[in-house]
Design a protein around this motif. Structure first.
Motif, mmCIF file in Angstrom:
data_model
loop_
_atom_site.group_PDB
_atom_site.id
_atom_site.type_symbol
_atom_site.label_atom_id
_atom_site.label_comp_id
_atom_site.label_asym_id
_atom_site.label_seq_id
_atom_site.Cartn_x
_atom_site.Cartn_y
_atom_site.Cartn_z
ATOM 1 N N ARG A 204 -32.169 13.393 -65.869
ATOM 2 C CA ARG A 204 -33.452 14.089 -66.056
ATOM 3 C C ARG A 204 -34.663 13.178 -65.908
ATOM 4 N NH1 ARG A 204 -31.962 14.221 -72.341
ATOM 5 N NH2 ARG A 204 -32.344 12.009 -72.651
ATOM 6 N N ASP A 205 -34.436 11.841 -65.894
ATOM 7 C CA ASP A 205 -35.578 10.933 -66.005
ATOM 8 C C ASP A 205 -36.034 10.334 -64.677
ATOM 9 O OD1 ASP A 205 -35.626 11.258 -68.789
ATOM 10 O OD2 ASP A 205 -33.999 9.779 -68.997
ATOM 11 N N VAL A 206 -35.124 10.155 -63.770
ATOM 12 C CA VAL A 206 -35.473 9.554 -62.478
ATOM 13 C C VAL A 206 -34.427 9.994 -61.462
ATOM 14 C CG1 VAL A 206 -34.210 7.418 -63.058
ATOM 15 C CG2 VAL A 206 -35.909 7.368 -61.233
ATOM 16 N N THR A 207 -34.874 10.213 -60.230
ATOM 17 C CA THR A 207 -33.945 10.554 -59.140
ATOM 18 C C THR A 207 -33.723 9.305 -58.294
ATOM 19 O OG1 THR A 207 -34.739 12.827 -59.095
ATOM 20 C CG2 THR A 207 -33.581 12.016 -57.127
ATOM 21 N N ILE A 208 -32.461 8.944 -58.131
ATOM 22 C CA ILE A 208 -32.122 7.838 -57.235
ATOM 23 C C ILE A 208 -31.405 8.431 -56.035
ATOM 24 C CG2 ILE A 208 -30.894 5.654 -56.943
ATOM 25 C CD1 ILE A 208 -30.939 5.320 -60.000
ATOM 26 N N VAL A 209 -32.025 8.330 -54.876
ATOM 27 C CA VAL A 209 -31.355 8.728 -53.636
ATOM 28 C C VAL A 209 -30.746 7.465 -53.045
ATOM 29 C CG1 VAL A 209 -31.666 9.548 -51.274
ATOM 30 C CG2 VAL A 209 -32.839 10.698 -53.164
ATOM 31 N N ALA A 210 -29.451 7.470 -52.857
ATOM 32 C CA ALA A 210 -28.775 6.295 -52.299
ATOM 33 C C ALA A 210 -27.825 6.746 -51.210
ATOM 34 C CB ALA A 210 -28.017 5.546 -53.396
ATOM 35 N N GLU A 231 -31.834 8.592 -68.184
ATOM 36 C CA GLU A 231 -30.818 9.356 -67.462
ATOM 37 C C GLU A 231 -31.232 9.498 -66.000
ATOM 38 O OE1 GLU A 231 -27.923 10.232 -68.356
ATOM 39 O OE2 GLU A 231 -28.030 9.779 -70.510
ATOM 40 N N ALA A 232 -30.501 8.809 -65.149
ATOM 41 C CA ALA A 232 -30.811 8.846 -63.715
ATOM 42 C C ALA A 232 -29.963 9.890 -63.017
ATOM 43 C CB ALA A 232 -30.558 7.473 -63.096
ATOM 44 N N GLU A 233 -30.603 10.655 -62.146
ATOM 45 C CA GLU A 233 -29.867 11.574 -61.275
ATOM 46 C C GLU A 233 -29.624 10.848 -59.953
ATOM 47 O OE1 GLU A 233 -30.029 15.632 -61.761
ATOM 48 O OE2 GLU A 233 -30.801 16.067 -59.741
ATOM 49 N N VAL A 234 -28.366 10.805 -59.524
ATOM 50 C CA VAL A 234 -28.038 10.091 -58.287
ATOM 51 C C VAL A 234 -27.676 11.111 -57.207
ATOM 52 C CG1 VAL A 234 -26.501 8.414 -57.181
ATOM 53 C CG2 VAL A 234 -27.238 8.065 -59.561
ATOM 54 N N ILE A 235 -28.392 11.052 -56.095
ATOM 55 C CA ILE A 235 -28.149 11.984 -54.992
ATOM 56 C C ILE A 235 -27.769 11.205 -53.740
ATOM 57 C CG2 ILE A 235 -29.136 13.781 -53.504
ATOM 58 C CD1 ILE A 235 -30.989 14.546 -55.754
ATOM 59 N N ASP A 236 -26.696 11.645 -53.130
ATOM 60 C CA ASP A 236 -26.282 11.087 -51.843
ATOM 61 C C ASP A 236 -26.585 12.130 -50.767
ATOM 62 O OD1 ASP A 236 -25.060 10.114 -49.594
ATOM 63 O OD2 ASP A 236 -23.040 10.031 -50.453
#
Lengths: 330, 347
Positions: A204-210, A231-236
């Motif tokens: 909910r706190d930051v989006t990490i696109v990797a 809480e990081a959201e990780v998106i591929d």
């Protein structure tokens, strides 16, 4: 759906076996494939099962291979080319950029370049400047190419099978450090759609696109960050072009922060492209500037210590996210 | 019996007159394009085939509809010889919606898969690998087709040429590599860039048959292409067929042509493939002046009508600009699985 754990390499190998068994028009060609495991090992067993006509060991002629795949595709086959290293793009770029990618458009939509170019990229083996690059930025700049880079065994198998069936030219980028990665893959047949990103971890706190192997670092960083209360959201994205902008935008509208991680060079890199695109879509939702975590603008050094330093790793992602979350916005 | 006479015997009168008409059709079309450029209605500096008609017609007469060709930036002649229709070709050259590629390809990228035309090509040497692949496909699918790949003397010095000839020979693929040696690579004469006289000599290095023929003698080209085609179909692999010819016009319409020696064009015009073929047909009693004039007038009329058709055709709608960049992804049905699992975390 029954699951078992297999490696990324095994997942790719299974995809090739299944698609070649399913469709006689599918064949594969590349350098050193079919003799034992081959250099990459992804094609192991194929020649034994499908024979030398459909599993073709080729001369070191990347230009001819990519172009021949196009000619075969235009006349009814579904070729797969193995390009041993993405760094070899330089010797076949005319065929990739001017022939394969543009033929659909130039023919007014009549041509059907249904082919897959499989390759692998990235650092990790001390192979230095000409065998360790991440060149997806070169490819996403070319309209007409579909560019895919799976980060898990599940995605690798499902996306490769879909790529083989699709009628567009797909550049399928594997990563040398992912081949040994194990993960759950269904026993049953399945296909992963092109052009659809995957949320690898909710946050909910930051989006990490990797992308590609950096997804592993992003997930490790997210675990560490969770212990710190972030809480990081990780998106591929999985498909790098066309990018699934909406899945990422929807995430950033919730988290208000975006970090983009990519192993390619920072300047003109893939991370820049994602950052710019999302900036156009979600600027008013952002609590902080979009940050890139990317490779330094240098060739990949041979020295292993320097090689580790030139590309992003977990610590770089952590540092960037901590600064972003710790700051009071703009 | 001379070779020429035996070749004539292979071909019926109807076929021979068809070849003759096709050569006129190409020339008339190219001159119409030339006029279009002069009138300012054709952009893009098209590359014209005038003087080289015997090569395309000689080779394509041996091909069936199922066979394929790859072509070049100087491709109009190849496409017409393979069955391309003048109206959609001209419309494509003018970038019109009624063109073979909806106006998106243009002179250098005309393609029609249904006619076996895998595409002209703006990159010198760019089409050779495509031809190898189409021939590989013939082998894998046991399709029985052959592929003729046209390219020039300039392309013979590209890496693509080397890779393609080697691969086709190694795999014994049914390709006819047709090298149109028209004396110039763009503005530069071949002797400045190449140490050998006959490019067909390179065939030996790849383990294939190489032949050099008079590219302005349509029957000599035909005869050599028949042999190449037979080798291809017999599984004996590719042939490098060099056809020596001469480009009467510039590299593109409007090039300064200051690289030619004085009197060079006039000298080569004495070797114009059209009058040469006419002479053969007249001697064989197959054609007379009247019929010749009639065919010339008819093909000029066709070319004129093609240009009129193109001029009166609509431009592509602006909405077309981003269409056909790629095909929509295929639906995956019940097998689709977007995701396996989302790692734990707080959403």
């Amino acid at each position: 759906m029954s699951m078992r754990e297999i490696s990324y390499l095994q997942a790719l190998n299974e995809a090739l076996h299944e698609e070649m068994a399913r469709d006689m028009d599918v064949f594969i060609m590349g350098e050193d494939i079919g003799l034992g495991k081959g250099t990459l090992g992804v094609t192991e067993g194929l020649r034994h099962e499908f024979g030398p006509e459909r599993v073709r060991n080729t001369p070191i002629s990347e230009q001819a291979l990519v172009g021949a795949a196009l000619g075969a595709a235009l006349t009814g086959c579904r070729p797969i080319v193995e390009l041993m290293f993405i760094d070899l793009l330089g010797v076949c770029m005319d065929q990739v950029a001017n022939q394969v990618a543009k033929v659909t458009y130039m023919s007014g939509g009549k041509a059907r370049p249904a082919l897959v170019i499989r390759t692998q990229e990235g650092v990790g083996l001390g192979l230095a400047a000409q065998h360790s690059q991440s060149l997806e930025a070169w490819l996403v700049h070319i309209p007409g190419l579909i560019v895919v880079a799976p980060s898990t065994p599940f995605d690798a198998k499902g996306l490769l099978k879909t790529a083989v069936r699709d009628d567009n030219p797909v550049f399928f980028i594997e990563h040398k450090l992912l081949y040994s990665l194990k993960g759950p893959v269904p026993e049953e047949e399945y296909l992963v759609p092109l052009g659809v990103a995957d949320i690898k971890r909710k946050g909910r706190d930051v989006t990490i696109v990797a992308t590609s192997h950096q997804v592993q670092y992003a997930l490790a960083a997210a675990t560490t960050l969770a212990l710190e209360g972030t809480e990081a959201e990780v998106i591929d994205p999985r498909t790098l072009n066309p990018l699934d902008v909406e899945t990422i935008a929807e995430s950033v509208r919730r988290t208000h922060r975006l970090v983009v991680v990519n192993e390619g060079c920072r300047t003109g890199g893939y991370a820049s492209e994602v950052a710019a695109t999302l900036g156009e879509h979600v600027f008013e939702y952002l609590d902080a500037p979009i940050m890139r975590v990317a490779a330094k603008d240098a060739p990949i050094p041979a020295n292993l210590q320097l090689e580790r330093e030139v590309v992003p790793k977990e610590e770089d992602i952590l540092t960037t996210v901590r600064q972003m979350v710790g700051s009071s916005g703009w | 019996m001379s070779n020429k006479e035996s070749t004539m015997a292979d071909l019926t009168k109807e076929e021979l007159l068809g070849m003759y008409r096709q050569m006129h059709r190409i020339r008339a079309f190219e001159m119409a394009v030339y006029d279009g450029v002069q009138r300012g209605v054709i952009a893009g500096g098209p590359h014209l085939y005038v003087g080289e008609e015997a090569v395309a017609v000689g080779v394509c007469t041996t091909l069936r509809p199922m066979d394929y060709i790859t072509s070049t930036h100087r491709g109009h002649g190849h496409l017409i010889a393979k069955g391309g229709q003048l109206k959609p070709m001209m419309a494509e050259i003018l970038g019109k919606a009624t063109g073979y590629c909806k106006g998106k390809g243009g002179s250098m990228h005309i393609a029609d898969l249904n006619l076996g035309i895998l595409g002209a090509n703006g990159i010198v040497g760019g089409g050779l690998p495509t031809a190898v692949g189409a021939a590989l496909s013939s082998k894998l699918k046991q399709g029985g087709w052959v592929v003729a790949s046209f390219f020039g003397d300039g392309a013979a010095n590209t890496g693509s040429f080397h890779e393609s000839l080697n691969l086709a020979a190694a795999w014994k693929l049914p390709v006819i590599f047709v090298c149109e040696n028209n004396t110039f690579a763009m503005f530069t004469p071949m002797e400045w860039t190449t140490a050998i006289k006959d490019l067909s000599a390179r065939a030996a290095a790849y383990g294939m048959v190489g032949t050099t023929v008079d590219g302005n003698d349509v029957l000599a080209v035909y005869r050599a292409a028949v042999e190449a085609r037979e080798r291809a179909l017999a599984g004996e692999g590719p042939t490098l067929l060099e056809c020596k010819t001469y480009r009467f016009l510039g590299h593109y319409v409007g090039d300064p042509e200051d690289y030619r020696k004085p009197g060079e064009v006039e000298m080569h015009k004495k070797n114009d493939p059209l009058p040469r073929f006419e002479k053969v047909l007249i001697e064989a009693g197959m054609i007379n002046k009247e019929l010749m004039q009639q065919m010339m007038a008819e093909t000029r009329q066709e070319a004129k009508e093609a240009l009129e058709f193109a001029l009166s055709s609509p431009d592509p709608d602006p909405s077309e600009l981003t269409m056909d960049v790629r095909r929509p992804f295929k639906p995956l049905g019940d097998l689709e699985r977007v995701s396996y699992i989302v790692e734990e975390g707080v959403g």
